[in-house]
Design an enzyme around this catalytic site. Structure first.
Site, short mmCIF file in Angstrom:
data_model
loop_
_atom_site.label_atom_id
_atom_site.label_comp_id
_atom_site.label_asym_id
_atom_site.label_seq_id
_atom_site.Cartn_x
_atom_site.Cartn_y
_atom_site.Cartn_z
N ARG A 34 40.43 62.96 27.27
CA ARG A 34 41.57 63.76 26.79
C ARG A 34 41.13 64.80 25.75
O ARG A 34 41.72 65.88 25.67
CB ARG A 34 42.65 62.86 26.21
CG ARG A 34 43.50 62.24 27.31
CD ARG A 34 44.58 61.34 26.74
NE ARG A 34 45.57 61.03 27.76
CZ ARG A 34 46.54 60.16 27.61
NH1 ARG A 34 46.68 59.51 26.48
NH2 ARG A 34 47.40 59.94 28.59
N LYS A 93 54.37 46.20 39.21
CA LYS A 93 55.82 46.00 39.37
C LYS A 93 56.47 47.03 40.29
O LYS A 93 56.27 48.22 40.10
CB LYS A 93 56.51 46.12 38.00
CG LYS A 93 56.56 44.84 37.21
CD LYS A 93 57.34 45.08 35.96
CE LYS A 93 58.22 43.89 35.62
NZ LYS A 93 59.05 44.16 34.45
N GLY A 126 47.52 55.50 34.00
CA GLY A 126 46.59 55.02 32.96
C GLY A 126 45.56 54.05 33.50
O GLY A 126 44.34 54.26 33.37
N GLY A 145 52.27 57.69 32.38
CA GLY A 145 53.70 57.75 32.68
C GLY A 145 54.16 59.17 32.96
O GLY A 145 55.02 59.39 33.84
#
Ligand code: ADP
Ligand code: 3PG
Ligand code: MG
Length: 391
Positions: A37, A197, A346, A369
Protein backbone atom coordinates in the site's frame (compact mmCIF):
# COMPACT_ATOMS: atom_id res chain seq x y z
CA UNK A 1 -15.37 11.35 -14.40
CA UNK A 2 -13.77 12.52 -11.18
CA UNK A 3 -11.28 15.34 -11.00
CA UNK A 4 -7.72 14.00 -10.59
CA UNK A 5 -4.56 15.64 -9.30
CA UNK A 6 -3.52 16.20 -12.93
CA UNK A 7 -6.45 18.64 -13.17
CA UNK A 8 -5.13 20.74 -10.29
CA UNK A 9 -3.08 23.74 -11.39
CA UNK A 10 -0.71 26.01 -9.49
CA UNK A 11 0.03 23.65 -6.64
CA UNK A 12 3.25 25.46 -5.79
CA UNK A 13 3.23 26.45 -2.14
CA UNK A 14 -0.30 25.13 -1.59
CA UNK A 15 -1.02 22.91 1.39
CA UNK A 16 -2.38 19.66 -0.06
CA UNK A 17 -4.09 17.44 2.49
CA UNK A 18 -3.55 13.94 1.08
CA UNK A 19 -5.65 11.11 2.55
CA UNK A 20 -4.01 7.74 1.93
CA UNK A 21 -4.58 4.19 3.14
CA UNK A 22 -1.38 3.22 4.96
CA UNK A 23 -3.27 0.54 6.87
CA UNK A 24 -0.44 -1.95 6.39
CA UNK A 25 0.12 -5.18 8.33
CA UNK A 26 2.46 -4.40 11.24
CA UNK A 27 3.69 -6.43 14.21
CA UNK A 28 3.67 -5.11 17.79
CA UNK A 29 7.25 -3.82 17.51
CA UNK A 30 6.21 -1.52 14.64
CA UNK A 31 7.81 -3.72 11.96
CA UNK A 32 5.94 -3.33 8.67
CA UNK A 33 5.19 -6.76 7.21
CA UNK A 34 4.03 -5.72 3.74
CA UNK A 35 4.61 -2.36 2.04
CA UNK A 36 2.38 -2.78 -1.04
CA UNK A 37 0.00 0.00 0.00
CA UNK A 38 2.94 2.38 0.63
CA UNK A 39 4.65 1.45 -2.66
CA UNK A 40 1.45 2.06 -4.63
CA UNK A 41 1.07 5.51 -3.07
CA UNK A 42 4.51 6.81 -4.08
CA UNK A 43 3.55 8.14 -7.56
CA UNK A 44 0.94 10.52 -6.08
CA UNK A 45 3.26 11.79 -3.36
CA UNK A 46 6.14 12.23 -5.83
CA UNK A 47 3.91 14.15 -8.22
CA UNK A 48 2.75 16.54 -5.48
CA UNK A 49 6.36 17.00 -4.35
CA UNK A 50 7.45 17.77 -7.93
CA UNK A 51 4.67 20.36 -8.14
CA UNK A 52 6.23 21.96 -5.03
CA UNK A 53 3.10 21.55 -2.91
CA UNK A 54 3.34 21.24 0.86
CA UNK A 55 2.20 17.64 1.22
CA UNK A 56 0.40 16.82 4.47
CA UNK A 57 -0.55 13.15 4.69
CA UNK A 58 -3.41 11.68 6.69
CA UNK A 59 -4.06 7.96 7.21
CA UNK A 60 -5.55 5.43 9.58
CA UNK A 61 -3.83 2.29 10.82
CA UNK A 62 -5.82 -0.58 12.32
CA UNK A 63 -8.84 -0.05 14.51
CA UNK A 64 -7.44 1.57 17.68
CA UNK A 65 -9.67 2.55 20.56
CA UNK A 66 -8.10 5.94 21.36
CA UNK A 67 -4.34 6.46 21.48
CA UNK A 68 -2.30 3.26 21.12
CA UNK A 69 1.45 3.47 20.53
CA UNK A 70 1.36 0.14 18.63
CA UNK A 71 -0.83 1.79 16.03
CA UNK A 72 1.33 4.89 15.61
CA UNK A 73 2.16 5.91 12.03
CA UNK A 74 5.63 6.98 13.10
CA UNK A 75 7.37 3.81 11.72
CA UNK A 76 5.72 4.56 8.38
CA UNK A 77 7.32 8.01 8.23
CA UNK A 78 10.74 6.31 8.39
CA UNK A 79 10.03 3.83 5.61
CA UNK A 80 8.31 6.48 3.49
CA UNK A 81 11.32 8.73 3.81
CA UNK A 82 13.59 5.86 2.64
CA UNK A 83 11.36 5.06 -0.31
CA UNK A 84 11.00 8.70 -1.38
CA UNK A 85 14.71 9.37 -0.71
CA UNK A 86 13.55 12.60 0.88
CA UNK A 87 12.83 14.01 4.28
CA UNK A 88 9.44 13.02 5.72
CA UNK A 89 8.63 14.72 8.99
CA UNK A 90 6.11 13.39 11.47
CA UNK A 91 3.65 15.11 13.78
CA UNK A 92 2.06 13.41 16.80
CA UNK A 93 -1.33 15.03 16.20
CA UNK A 94 -3.90 15.65 13.47
CA UNK A 95 -5.37 18.86 14.92
CA UNK A 96 -4.19 21.66 17.21
CA UNK A 97 -1.61 24.40 17.38
CA UNK A 98 1.42 22.15 16.93
CA UNK A 99 0.17 20.78 13.58
CA UNK A 100 -0.73 24.27 12.43
CA UNK A 101 2.80 25.51 13.20
CA UNK A 102 4.45 22.46 11.60
CA UNK A 103 2.48 22.99 8.39
CA UNK A 104 3.36 26.69 8.40
CA UNK A 105 7.06 25.83 8.71
CA UNK A 106 6.92 23.02 6.12
CA UNK A 107 9.06 23.96 3.08
CA UNK A 108 7.47 23.72 -0.36
CA UNK A 109 7.89 20.26 -1.91
CA UNK A 110 8.26 18.54 1.45
CA UNK A 111 6.16 15.92 3.19
CA UNK A 112 4.64 15.88 6.67
CA UNK A 113 2.90 12.73 7.93
CA UNK A 114 0.29 13.24 10.65
CA UNK A 115 -0.46 10.67 13.38
CA UNK A 116 -3.11 7.94 12.98
CA UNK A 117 -6.36 9.81 12.41
CA UNK A 118 -8.31 7.00 14.15
CA UNK A 119 -6.73 8.03 17.48
CA UNK A 120 -9.54 10.61 17.42
CA UNK A 121 -12.98 9.13 17.97
CA UNK A 122 -14.42 11.94 15.81
CA UNK A 123 -12.88 10.30 12.73
CA UNK A 124 -15.20 7.32 12.47
CA UNK A 125 -18.17 9.40 13.66
CA UNK A 126 -17.53 11.67 10.65
CA UNK A 127 -17.67 14.62 13.06
CA UNK A 128 -17.82 17.67 10.79
CA UNK A 129 -16.31 19.98 13.41
CA UNK A 130 -13.23 17.72 13.44
CA UNK A 131 -13.23 17.60 9.62
CA UNK A 132 -13.43 21.40 9.49
CA UNK A 133 -10.53 21.73 11.92
CA UNK A 134 -8.30 19.60 9.70
CA UNK A 135 -9.60 21.18 6.49
CA UNK A 136 -8.86 24.68 7.82
CA UNK A 137 -5.13 23.85 7.67
CA UNK A 138 -5.16 22.98 3.96
CA UNK A 139 -5.89 24.55 0.59
CA UNK A 140 -6.79 21.41 -1.38
CA UNK A 141 -7.85 17.88 -0.48
CA UNK A 142 -6.65 14.86 -2.45
CA UNK A 143 -8.24 11.51 -1.66
CA UNK A 144 -6.11 8.52 -2.63
CA UNK A 145 -7.35 6.21 0.13
CA UNK A 146 -9.24 3.70 -2.00
CA UNK A 147 -9.09 0.98 0.68
CA UNK A 148 -11.27 3.01 3.05
CA UNK A 149 -13.48 4.76 0.45
CA UNK A 150 -16.46 2.58 1.46
CA UNK A 151 -16.43 4.34 4.84
CA UNK A 152 -17.89 7.80 5.46
CA UNK A 153 -15.23 9.08 7.83
CA UNK A 154 -14.18 12.65 8.70
CA UNK A 155 -10.79 12.49 6.95
CA UNK A 156 -12.16 11.28 3.62
CA UNK A 157 -15.88 11.93 3.24
CA UNK A 158 -15.93 14.89 5.67
CA UNK A 159 -12.97 16.94 4.40
CA UNK A 160 -14.00 16.35 0.77
CA UNK A 161 -17.27 18.17 1.53
CA UNK A 162 -15.33 21.24 2.68
CA UNK A 163 -12.27 21.74 0.46
CA UNK A 164 -11.71 21.84 -3.31
CA UNK A 165 -10.71 18.29 -4.09
CA UNK A 166 -9.52 15.58 -6.47
CA UNK A 167 -8.55 11.92 -6.47
CA UNK A 168 -4.95 10.71 -6.62
CA UNK A 169 -3.29 8.29 -9.04
CA UNK A 170 -3.93 5.18 -6.92
CA UNK A 171 -7.64 5.90 -6.63
CA UNK A 172 -7.83 6.64 -10.36
CA UNK A 173 -6.15 3.31 -11.21
CA UNK A 174 -8.49 1.36 -8.93
CA UNK A 175 -11.60 3.01 -10.38
CA UNK A 176 -10.47 2.40 -13.98
CA UNK A 177 -9.55 -1.23 -13.33
CA UNK A 178 -12.77 -2.05 -11.50
CA UNK A 179 -14.91 -0.20 -14.06
CA UNK A 180 -13.30 -2.26 -16.78
CA UNK A 181 -14.38 -5.44 -14.96
CA UNK A 182 -17.92 -4.11 -14.59
CA UNK A 183 -18.36 -2.50 -18.01
CA UNK A 184 -16.22 -4.29 -20.50
CA UNK A 185 -14.90 -7.69 -19.36
CA UNK A 186 -13.24 -9.97 -21.87
CA UNK A 187 -15.33 -13.12 -22.51
CA UNK A 188 -15.88 -15.65 -21.19
CA UNK A 189 -15.68 -13.86 -17.85
CA UNK A 190 -15.12 -16.28 -14.97
CA UNK A 191 -15.54 -15.14 -11.35
CA UNK A 192 -13.99 -17.26 -8.59
CA UNK A 193 -15.57 -16.67 -5.20
CA UNK A 194 -14.57 -18.25 -1.92
CA UNK A 195 -14.24 -17.21 1.70
CA UNK A 196 -15.93 -17.94 4.93
CA UNK A 197 -19.47 -16.55 4.92
CA UNK A 198 -22.18 -16.47 2.26
CA UNK A 199 -23.84 -13.44 3.84
CA UNK A 200 -20.78 -11.23 3.13
CA UNK A 201 -20.73 -12.34 -0.52
CA UNK A 202 -24.42 -12.28 -1.46
CA UNK A 203 -24.37 -8.94 -3.28
CA UNK A 204 -21.22 -9.67 -5.24
CA UNK A 205 -22.63 -13.05 -6.26
CA UNK A 206 -25.74 -11.32 -7.57
CA UNK A 207 -23.58 -8.82 -9.42
CA UNK A 208 -21.58 -11.59 -11.06
CA UNK A 209 -24.72 -13.46 -12.11
CA UNK A 210 -25.38 -10.30 -14.10
CA UNK A 211 -21.84 -9.57 -15.33
CA UNK A 212 -19.96 -12.89 -15.49
CA UNK A 213 -20.48 -15.99 -17.64
CA UNK A 214 -19.36 -18.55 -15.07
CA UNK A 215 -18.99 -18.48 -11.27
CA UNK A 216 -16.76 -20.99 -9.48
CA UNK A 217 -17.51 -21.34 -5.78
CA UNK A 218 -15.19 -22.60 -3.05
CA UNK A 219 -14.31 -21.92 0.57
CA UNK A 220 -16.51 -22.48 3.56
CA UNK A 221 -19.44 -20.78 1.87
CA UNK A 222 -19.61 -23.62 -0.67
CA UNK A 223 -21.14 -25.89 1.99
CA UNK A 224 -24.18 -23.66 2.41
CA UNK A 225 -24.70 -23.93 -1.38
CA UNK A 226 -24.27 -27.71 -1.30
CA UNK A 227 -26.78 -27.91 1.53
CA UNK A 228 -29.16 -25.74 -0.52
CA UNK A 229 -29.14 -28.34 -3.32
CA UNK A 230 -29.81 -31.10 -0.80
CA UNK A 231 -26.33 -32.58 -0.38
CA UNK A 232 -25.04 -33.99 2.89
CA UNK A 233 -22.20 -31.76 4.17
CA UNK A 234 -21.33 -33.69 7.35
CA UNK A 235 -20.23 -31.26 10.06
CA UNK A 236 -18.89 -28.62 7.66
CA UNK A 237 -19.49 -24.94 8.39
CA UNK A 238 -23.09 -24.09 7.55
CA UNK A 239 -24.69 -20.66 7.58
CA UNK A 240 -28.22 -21.89 8.21
CA UNK A 241 -29.71 -18.41 7.82
CA UNK A 242 -28.22 -18.20 4.29
CA UNK A 243 -29.51 -21.50 2.84
CA UNK A 244 -32.54 -19.85 1.26
CA UNK A 245 -30.36 -17.03 -0.13
CA UNK A 246 -27.99 -19.61 -1.64
CA UNK A 247 -30.95 -21.38 -3.21
CA UNK A 248 -32.26 -18.11 -4.64
CA UNK A 249 -28.82 -17.29 -6.08
CA UNK A 250 -28.64 -20.70 -7.80
CA UNK A 251 -32.15 -20.24 -9.17
CA UNK A 252 -31.51 -16.78 -10.55
CA UNK A 253 -28.26 -17.96 -12.19
CA UNK A 254 -30.20 -20.74 -13.87
CA UNK A 255 -32.83 -18.29 -15.06
CA UNK A 256 -30.13 -15.98 -16.44
CA UNK A 257 -28.45 -18.91 -18.19
CA UNK A 258 -25.26 -18.49 -16.16
CA UNK A 259 -23.13 -21.35 -14.91
CA UNK A 260 -22.40 -21.70 -11.18
CA UNK A 261 -20.09 -24.59 -10.28
CA UNK A 262 -19.80 -26.06 -6.79
CA UNK A 263 -17.04 -28.30 -5.41
CA UNK A 264 -17.36 -31.99 -6.35
CA UNK A 265 -14.79 -33.25 -3.83
CA UNK A 266 -13.14 -32.05 -0.66
CA UNK A 267 -10.21 -32.30 1.69
CA UNK A 268 -11.95 -33.00 4.97
CA UNK A 269 -11.18 -33.89 8.57
CA UNK A 270 -12.94 -36.41 10.77
CA UNK A 271 -14.10 -34.38 13.76
CA UNK A 272 -13.41 -37.24 16.20
CA UNK A 273 -10.18 -38.85 14.99
CA UNK A 274 -8.79 -35.68 13.33
CA UNK A 275 -7.83 -37.84 10.33
CA UNK A 276 -7.68 -35.95 7.07
CA UNK A 277 -9.23 -37.54 3.95
CA UNK A 278 -10.03 -36.62 0.36
CA UNK A 279 -13.62 -37.45 -0.46
CA UNK A 280 -16.54 -36.63 -2.71
CA UNK A 281 -19.04 -37.38 0.07
CA UNK A 282 -19.12 -35.32 3.23
CA UNK A 283 -20.96 -37.69 5.54
CA UNK A 284 -20.98 -38.33 9.28
CA UNK A 285 -18.43 -36.35 11.26
CA UNK A 286 -16.48 -35.05 8.25
CA UNK A 287 -15.70 -31.32 8.07
CA UNK A 288 -14.73 -29.93 4.66
CA UNK A 289 -11.82 -27.50 4.79
CA UNK A 290 -10.59 -27.34 1.20
CA UNK A 291 -11.61 -28.21 -2.36
CA UNK A 292 -10.35 -31.59 -3.63
CA UNK A 293 -8.32 -32.56 -6.75
CA UNK A 294 -11.34 -33.28 -8.97
CA UNK A 295 -12.77 -29.85 -8.21
CA UNK A 296 -9.40 -28.29 -9.08
CA UNK A 297 -9.47 -30.17 -12.43
CA UNK A 298 -13.05 -29.05 -13.10
CA UNK A 299 -12.27 -25.41 -12.28
CA UNK A 300 -9.01 -25.54 -14.28
CA UNK A 301 -10.97 -26.27 -17.47
CA UNK A 302 -13.17 -23.20 -16.97
CA UNK A 303 -10.23 -20.98 -16.04
CA UNK A 304 -8.13 -22.05 -19.04
CA UNK A 305 -10.98 -21.10 -21.38
CA UNK A 306 -11.56 -17.71 -19.75
CA UNK A 307 -10.90 -14.32 -21.34
CA UNK A 308 -11.16 -12.54 -17.99
CA UNK A 309 -10.97 -13.77 -14.40
CA UNK A 310 -11.78 -12.02 -11.14
CA UNK A 311 -10.95 -13.82 -7.92
CA UNK A 312 -12.04 -13.08 -4.36
CA UNK A 313 -11.99 -15.41 -1.36
CA UNK A 314 -9.66 -18.30 -0.45
CA UNK A 315 -10.98 -21.71 -1.54
CA UNK A 316 -10.11 -23.36 1.74
CA UNK A 317 -8.86 -22.67 5.26
CA UNK A 318 -5.46 -21.69 3.84
CA UNK A 319 -4.04 -20.58 7.21
CA UNK A 320 -3.58 -24.31 7.92
CA UNK A 321 -1.06 -25.89 5.52
CA UNK A 322 -3.11 -29.10 5.29
CA UNK A 323 -5.91 -27.12 3.63
CA UNK A 324 -3.88 -24.78 1.43
CA UNK A 325 -3.60 -26.83 -1.76
CA UNK A 326 -6.93 -25.74 -3.28
CA UNK A 327 -6.20 -22.04 -2.90
CA UNK A 328 -2.60 -22.48 -4.07
CA UNK A 329 -3.60 -24.53 -7.13
CA UNK A 330 -6.33 -22.12 -8.19
CA UNK A 331 -3.94 -19.16 -7.64
CA UNK A 332 -1.34 -20.86 -9.85
CA UNK A 333 -3.85 -21.75 -12.56
CA UNK A 334 -5.17 -18.17 -12.66
CA UNK A 335 -1.66 -16.72 -12.60
CA UNK A 336 -0.69 -18.75 -15.64
CA UNK A 337 -3.77 -18.37 -17.84
CA UNK A 338 -3.92 -16.19 -20.93
CA UNK A 339 -6.91 -14.36 -19.43
CA UNK A 340 -6.85 -10.84 -17.99
CA UNK A 341 -6.67 -11.53 -14.27
CA UNK A 342 -7.66 -9.41 -11.27
CA UNK A 343 -7.69 -10.22 -7.60
CA UNK A 344 -9.24 -8.42 -4.64
CA UNK A 345 -9.94 -8.98 -0.95
CA UNK A 346 -7.70 -8.72 2.11
CA UNK A 347 -7.18 -12.44 2.68
CA UNK A 348 -7.09 -13.30 -1.01
CA UNK A 349 -4.33 -10.82 -1.82
CA UNK A 350 -2.44 -12.11 1.24
CA UNK A 351 -2.60 -15.67 -0.13
CA UNK A 352 -1.42 -14.60 -3.59
CA UNK A 353 1.48 -12.83 -1.89
CA UNK A 354 2.19 -15.92 0.23
CA UNK A 355 2.51 -18.00 -2.94
CA UNK A 356 4.80 -15.37 -4.55
CA UNK A 357 2.37 -14.85 -7.44
CA UNK A 358 1.43 -11.21 -6.96
CA UNK A 359 3.27 -9.94 -10.06
CA UNK A 360 1.66 -12.65 -12.21
CA UNK A 361 -1.76 -11.01 -11.89
CA UNK A 362 -2.73 -8.22 -14.25
CA UNK A 363 -4.48 -6.28 -11.51
CA UNK A 364 -4.16 -6.51 -7.74
CA UNK A 365 -6.51 -4.21 -5.88
CA UNK A 366 -5.25 -2.47 -2.72
CA UNK A 367 -8.74 -2.64 -1.27
CA UNK A 368 -10.42 -5.36 0.74
CA UNK A 369 -13.99 -4.43 1.67
CA UNK A 370 -13.78 -1.36 -0.59
CA UNK A 371 -13.03 -3.45 -3.68
CA UNK A 372 -15.97 -5.77 -3.14
CA UNK A 373 -18.28 -2.87 -2.34
CA UNK A 374 -17.18 -1.02 -5.47
CA UNK A 375 -17.91 -4.07 -7.61
CA UNK A 376 -21.28 -4.48 -5.90
CA UNK A 377 -22.41 -0.85 -6.08
CA UNK A 378 -20.34 0.59 -8.95
CA UNK A 379 -19.30 3.44 -6.66
CA UNK A 380 -18.27 4.32 -3.09
CA UNK A 381 -19.37 7.18 -0.76
CA UNK A 382 -15.93 8.81 -0.40
CA UNK A 383 -15.51 8.80 -4.19
CA UNK A 384 -19.03 10.11 -4.89
CA UNK A 385 -18.28 13.21 -2.83
CA UNK A 386 -15.28 14.21 -5.01
CA UNK A 387 -15.86 16.91 -7.62
CA UNK A 388 -16.45 15.96 -11.25
CA UNK A 389 -13.85 16.80 -13.86
CA UNK A 390 -14.77 19.93 -15.85
CA UNK A 391 -14.65 18.83 -19.46
P1 ADP B 1 -11.25 -11.87 1.61
O1 ADP B 1 -10.68 -11.18 2.83
O2 ADP B 1 -10.19 -12.08 0.57
O3 ADP B 1 -12.48 -11.20 1.07
P2 ADP B 1 -12.74 -13.75 3.22
O4 ADP B 1 -12.48 -12.91 4.44
O5 ADP B 1 -14.09 -13.77 2.66
O6 ADP B 1 -11.70 -13.35 2.06
O7 ADP B 1 -12.37 -15.28 3.52
C1 ADP B 1 -11.16 -15.65 4.12
C2 ADP B 1 -11.37 -16.66 5.21
O8 ADP B 1 -12.15 -17.76 4.76
C3 ADP B 1 -10.05 -17.25 5.66
O9 ADP B 1 -9.85 -16.94 7.02
C4 ADP B 1 -10.21 -18.76 5.44
O10 ADP B 1 -9.65 -19.56 6.47
C5 ADP B 1 -11.71 -18.91 5.45
N1 ADP B 1 -12.12 -20.17 4.80
C6 ADP B 1 -12.12 -20.47 3.49
N2 ADP B 1 -12.53 -21.73 3.29
C7 ADP B 1 -12.81 -22.26 4.49
C8 ADP B 1 -13.31 -23.52 4.96
N3 ADP B 1 -13.58 -24.51 4.10
N4 ADP B 1 -13.48 -23.68 6.27
C9 ADP B 1 -13.21 -22.69 7.14
N5 ADP B 1 -12.74 -21.47 6.77
C10 ADP B 1 -12.55 -21.26 5.47
C1 3PG C 1 -8.75 -2.08 4.85
O1 3PG C 1 -7.67 -2.52 5.24
O2 3PG C 1 -9.64 -2.81 4.35
C2 3PG C 1 -8.97 -0.60 4.91
O3 3PG C 1 -7.82 0.09 5.34
C3 3PG C 1 -10.17 -0.25 5.76
O4 3PG C 1 -9.97 -0.62 7.10
P1 3PG C 1 -11.23 -0.82 8.06
O5 3PG C 1 -11.95 -2.05 7.59
O6 3PG C 1 -10.66 -0.93 9.44
O7 3PG C 1 -12.11 0.42 7.91
MG1 MG D 1 -11.18 -11.27 4.90
Amino acid sequence: MKRTIKDLVNLKGKVVLLRVDFNVPMDDSGKILDTTRIDNELPTIKYLVEQKAKVVILSHLGRPDGYDIRKSLWPISIILSQKLEANVSFCNYCIGEEVRQRIKMLPEGEVLLLENVRFYKQEEECDMKFAREIASMGDIFVDDAFGVAHRKHASNFGIARILPNAIGFLMEREINALNQILDNPRRPFVAVLGGAKVSTKTKILEKFIDKADTILIGGAMAYTFLKAIGQDIGQSILNTESISVAKAILDSAKEAGKKILLPIDHVAMHAKSKNIVTTSKLTGDLIGFDIGPNTIDLYRKELRAAGEIFWNGPLGMYENKAYRNGTRSIAEIIAHTKAYTSVGGGDTVATVNLFGLLDKFDYVSTGGGATLKYLEEGSLPAIDVIQEKIL
